[in-house]
Design a protein around this motif. Structure first.
Motif, PDB file in Angstrom:
ATOM      1  N   MET A   1      -6.060  10.050  -5.540  1.00  0.00           N
ATOM      2  CA  MET A   1      -6.779   8.775  -5.576  1.00  0.00           C
ATOM      3  C   MET A   1      -6.736   8.103  -4.202  1.00  0.00           C
ATOM      4  O   MET A   1      -5.690   8.112  -3.545  1.00  0.00           O
ATOM      5  CB  MET A   1      -6.115   7.866  -6.619  1.00  0.00           C
ATOM      6  N   LYS A   2      -7.883   7.515  -3.795  1.00  0.00           N
ATOM      7  CA  LYS A   2      -7.925   6.825  -2.496  1.00  0.00           C
ATOM      8  C   LYS A   2      -7.132   5.516  -2.583  1.00  0.00           C
ATOM      9  O   LYS A   2      -7.006   4.949  -3.665  1.00  0.00           O
ATOM     10  CB  LYS A   2      -9.376   6.473  -2.147  1.00  0.00           C
ATOM     11  N   GLN A   3      -6.641   5.066  -1.437  1.00  0.00           N
ATOM     12  CA  GLN A   3      -5.940   3.778  -1.420  1.00  0.00           C
ATOM     13  C   GLN A   3      -6.841   2.715  -0.811  1.00  0.00           C
ATOM     14  O   GLN A   3      -7.603   2.996   0.116  1.00  0.00           O
ATOM     15  CB  GLN A   3      -4.663   3.890  -0.586  1.00  0.00           C
ATOM     16  N   LEU A   4      -6.755   1.504  -1.340  1.00  0.00           N
ATOM     17  CA  LEU A   4      -7.475   0.371  -0.755  1.00  0.00           C
ATOM     18  C   LEU A   4      -6.450  -0.714  -0.453  1.00  0.00           C
ATOM     19  O   LEU A   4      -5.806  -1.250  -1.354  1.00  0.00           O
ATOM     20  CB  LEU A   4      -8.540  -0.146  -1.741  1.00  0.00           C
ATOM     21  N   LEU A   5      -6.299  -0.985   0.844  1.00  0.00           N
ATOM     22  CA  LEU A   5      -5.308  -1.972   1.289  1.00  0.00           C
ATOM     23  C   LEU A   5      -5.938  -3.368   1.305  1.00  0.00           C
ATOM     24  O   LEU A   5      -7.003  -3.567   1.903  1.00  0.00           O
ATOM     25  CB  LEU A   5      -4.824  -1.586   2.693  1.00  0.00           C
ATOM     26  N   ILE A   6      -5.288  -4.324   0.662  1.00  0.00           N
ATOM     27  CA  ILE A   6      -5.800  -5.700   0.624  1.00  0.00           C
ATOM     28  C   ILE A   6      -5.147  -6.500   1.756  1.00  0.00           C
ATOM     29  O   ILE A   6      -3.926  -6.650   1.789  1.00  0.00           O
ATOM     30  CB  ILE A   6      -5.498  -6.390  -0.735  1.00  0.00           C
ATOM     31  N   ALA A   7      -5.982  -7.012   2.672  1.00  0.00           N
ATOM     32  CA  ALA A   7      -5.466  -7.736   3.843  1.00  0.00           C
ATOM     33  C   ALA A   7      -5.147  -9.180   3.472  1.00  0.00           C
ATOM     34  O   ALA A   7      -5.792 -10.119   3.948  1.00  0.00           O
ATOM     35  CB  ALA A   7      -6.491  -7.679   4.972  1.00  0.00           C
ATOM     36  N   SER A   8      -4.170  -9.345   2.595  1.00  0.00           N
ATOM     37  CA  SER A   8      -3.789 -10.689   2.148  1.00  0.00           C
ATOM     38  C   SER A   8      -2.359 -10.641   1.638  1.00  0.00           C
ATOM     39  O   SER A   8      -1.895  -9.602   1.165  1.00  0.00           O
ATOM     40  CB  SER A   8      -4.717 -11.134   1.018  1.00  0.00           C
ATOM     41  N   ASN A   9      -1.675 -11.775   1.714  1.00  0.00           N
ATOM     42  CA  ASN A   9      -0.339 -11.862   1.121  1.00  0.00           C
ATOM     43  C   ASN A   9      -0.345 -12.735  -0.113  1.00  0.00           C
ATOM     44  O   ASN A   9       0.696 -13.081  -0.643  1.00  0.00           O
ATOM     45  CB  ASN A   9       0.661 -12.422   2.151  1.00  0.00           C
ATOM     46  N   ASN A  10      -1.553 -13.086  -0.561  1.00  0.00           N
ATOM     47  CA  ASN A  10      -1.687 -13.963  -1.720  1.00  0.00           C
ATOM     48  C   ASN A  10      -1.631 -13.131  -3.005  1.00  0.00           C
ATOM     49  O   ASN A  10      -2.540 -12.371  -3.317  1.00  0.00           O
ATOM     50  CB  ASN A  10      -3.026 -14.705  -1.591  1.00  0.00           C
ATOM     51  N   GLU A  11      -0.518 -13.301  -3.751  1.00  0.00           N
ATOM     52  CA  GLU A  11      -0.291 -12.491  -4.960  1.00  0.00           C
ATOM     53  C   GLU A  11      -1.407 -12.673  -5.983  1.00  0.00           C
ATOM     54  O   GLU A  11      -1.806 -11.733  -6.662  1.00  0.00           O
ATOM     55  CB  GLU A  11       1.045 -12.879  -5.622  1.00  0.00           C
ATOM     56  N   GLY A  12      -1.919 -13.921  -6.084  1.00  0.00           N
ATOM     57  CA  GLY A  12      -2.974 -14.223  -7.048  1.00  0.00           C
ATOM     58  C   GLY A  12      -4.234 -13.416  -6.758  1.00  0.00           C
ATOM     59  O   GLY A  12      -4.839 -12.839  -7.660  1.00  0.00           O
ATOM     60  N   LYS A  13      -4.609 -13.366  -5.471  1.00  0.00           N
ATOM     61  CA  LYS A  13      -5.806 -12.616  -5.068  1.00  0.00           C
ATOM     62  C   LYS A  13      -5.626 -11.137  -5.374  1.00  0.00           C
ATOM     63  O   LYS A  13      -6.534 -10.467  -5.871  1.00  0.00           O
ATOM     64  CB  LYS A  13      -6.043 -12.744  -3.555  1.00  0.00           C
ATOM     65  N   ILE A  14      -4.439 -10.614  -5.069  1.00  0.00           N
ATOM     66  CA  ILE A  14      -4.183  -9.177  -5.250  1.00  0.00           C
ATOM     67  C   ILE A  14      -4.259  -8.804  -6.734  1.00  0.00           C
ATOM     68  O   ILE A  14      -4.881  -7.807  -7.102  1.00  0.00           O
ATOM     69  CB  ILE A  14      -2.829  -8.789  -4.609  1.00  0.00           C
ATOM     70  N   LYS A  15      -3.702  -9.668  -7.568  1.00  0.00           N
ATOM     71  CA  LYS A  15      -3.747  -9.448  -9.016  1.00  0.00           C
ATOM     72  C   LYS A  15      -5.187  -9.440  -9.518  1.00  0.00           C
ATOM     73  O   LYS A  15      -5.590  -8.575 -10.308  1.00  0.00           O
ATOM     74  CB  LYS A  15      -2.970 -10.581  -9.709  1.00  0.00           C
ATOM     75  N   GLU A  16      -5.972 -10.389  -9.013  1.00  0.00           N
ATOM     76  CA  GLU A  16      -7.374 -10.508  -9.432  1.00  0.00           C
ATOM     77  C   GLU A  16      -8.160  -9.254  -9.008  1.00  0.00           C
ATOM     78  O   GLU A  16      -8.932  -8.699  -9.795  1.00  0.00           O
ATOM     79  CB  GLU A  16      -7.976 -11.763  -8.786  1.00  0.00           C
ATOM     80  N   ILE A  17      -7.936  -8.794  -7.790  1.00  0.00           N
ATOM     81  CA  ILE A  17      -8.647  -7.604  -7.289  1.00  0.00           C
ATOM     82  C   ILE A  17      -8.244  -6.372  -8.101  1.00  0.00           C
ATOM     83  O   ILE A  17      -9.094  -5.557  -8.482  1.00  0.00           O
ATOM     84  CB  ILE A  17      -8.373  -7.403  -5.771  1.00  0.00           C
ATOM     85  N   LYS A  18      -6.945  -6.252  -8.398  1.00  0.00           N
ATOM     86  CA  LYS A  18      -6.468  -5.100  -9.184  1.00  0.00           C
ATOM     87  C   LYS A  18      -7.174  -5.063 -10.528  1.00  0.00           C
ATOM     88  O   LYS A  18      -7.589  -4.001 -10.999  1.00  0.00           O
ATOM     89  CB  LYS A  18      -4.950  -5.192  -9.411  1.00  0.00           C
ATOM     90  N   LYS A  19      -7.333  -6.228 -11.150  1.00  0.00           N
ATOM     91  CA  LYS A  19      -7.957  -6.313 -12.470  1.00  0.00           C
ATOM     92  C   LYS A  19      -9.436  -5.915 -12.397  1.00  0.00           C
ATOM     93  O   LYS A  19      -9.898  -5.054 -13.152  1.00  0.00           O
ATOM     94  CB  LYS A  19      -7.810  -7.753 -12.979  1.00  0.00           C
ATOM     95  N   VAL A  20     -10.159  -6.504 -11.446  1.00  0.00           N
ATOM     96  CA  VAL A  20     -11.608  -6.241 -11.347  1.00  0.00           C
ATOM     97  C   VAL A  20     -11.883  -4.784 -10.961  1.00  0.00           C
ATOM     98  O   VAL A  20     -12.841  -4.173 -11.433  1.00  0.00           O
ATOM     99  CB  VAL A  20     -12.259  -7.214 -10.317  1.00  0.00           C
ATOM    100  N   PHE A  21     -11.031  -4.201 -10.128  1.00  0.00           N
ATOM    101  CA  PHE A  21     -11.266  -2.835  -9.630  1.00  0.00           C
ATOM    102  C   PHE A  21     -10.557  -1.766 -10.468  1.00  0.00           C
ATOM    103  O   PHE A  21     -10.490  -0.607 -10.057  1.00  0.00           O
ATOM    104  CB  PHE A  21     -10.805  -2.724  -8.170  1.00  0.00           C
TER     105      PHE A  21
END
Ligand code: IMP
Length: 201
Positions: A1-21
């Motif tokens: 599986m490919k990795q997608l690195l999120i350029a943020s330290n905001n846990e809320g944003k990362i959680k939201e992206i994980k859910k949508v993707f």
């Protein structure tokens, strides 16, 4: 599986992206999970420029596929300020409360019908070979006269959503994540990736 690195330290944003993707063929990883501590100076004149700068620089430094966003508030009567300066409106290290107080002071004589505003978010997904895609989400509303609600962050207590008659801070995180500028930009990105018009996927 490919990795997608999120350029943020905001846990809320990362959680939201994980859910949508979650249905995509990408493992979402945060800077923290990668042990990265990079600071990218956000000095571009618009959201698109800053989100591109963050995604491209982090990708160049790590060799990863990177997703970055930049967002903020635009108030029509202030010539779309604070814009890219949203986080630093009342000064370099300003708190959310100080930024909100400055905004209320600037708008103190502005009537309801001239307090139109929007939250905007631009997302950039950047591949190490220089290919990238960008999407945008906008959320319309107006600036209230007093802060209301205790959820969210930033200008949420002052931002009255069009058609809701509630501030963004009066929504639960789940409700906000369905309609926010970030959610809309993320949804557009997901649709682009699923549409197979992106040669990378
Ligand atoms: P960033 O793009 O997450 O760094 O956001 C920059 C600044 O814009 C934040 O510090 C907030 O002041 C403002 N902002 C961005 N998104 C929101 C939001 O969803 N609610 C309230 N304020 C926001």
């Amino acid at each position: 599986m490919k990795q997608l690195l999120i350029a943020s330290n905001n846990e809320g944003k990362i959680k939201e992206i994980k859910k949508v993707f979650s249905g995509l063929d990408y493992e979402i990883i945060s800077m923290k999970e990668k042990g990265l501590n990079l600071t990218i100076i956000e000095d571009q004149p618009d959201f698109a420029g800053n989100s591109f700068k963050k995604a491209s620089e982090v990708s160049k430094q790590t060799g990863e596929i990177v997703l970055a966003d930049d967002s903020g508030l635009e108030v029509e009567v202030l010539g779309n300020k604070p814009g890219v300066l949203s986080a630093r409106f009342a000064g370099e290290y300003a708190t959310d409360q100080e930024n909100n107080e400055k905004l209320l002071l600037l708008l103190k004589d502005v009537p309801n019908e001239r307090r139109r505003a929007r939250f905007r978010c631009v997302m950039t997904m950047y591949w190490p070979d220089g290919f990238y895609i960008q999407t945008e989400g906008t959320c319309h509303g107006r600036i209230g006269f007093v802060p209301k609600g205790s959820h969210g962050f930033g200008y949420d207590p002052l931002f009255i959503l069009e058609g809701f008659e509630k501030t963004m801070a009066q929504l639960t995180i789940e409700e906000k994540n369905k309609i926010s500028h970030r959610a809309l930009a993320l949804k557009a990105l997901l649709e682009l990736l699923l549409s197979k018009t992106v040669p990378k996927d």
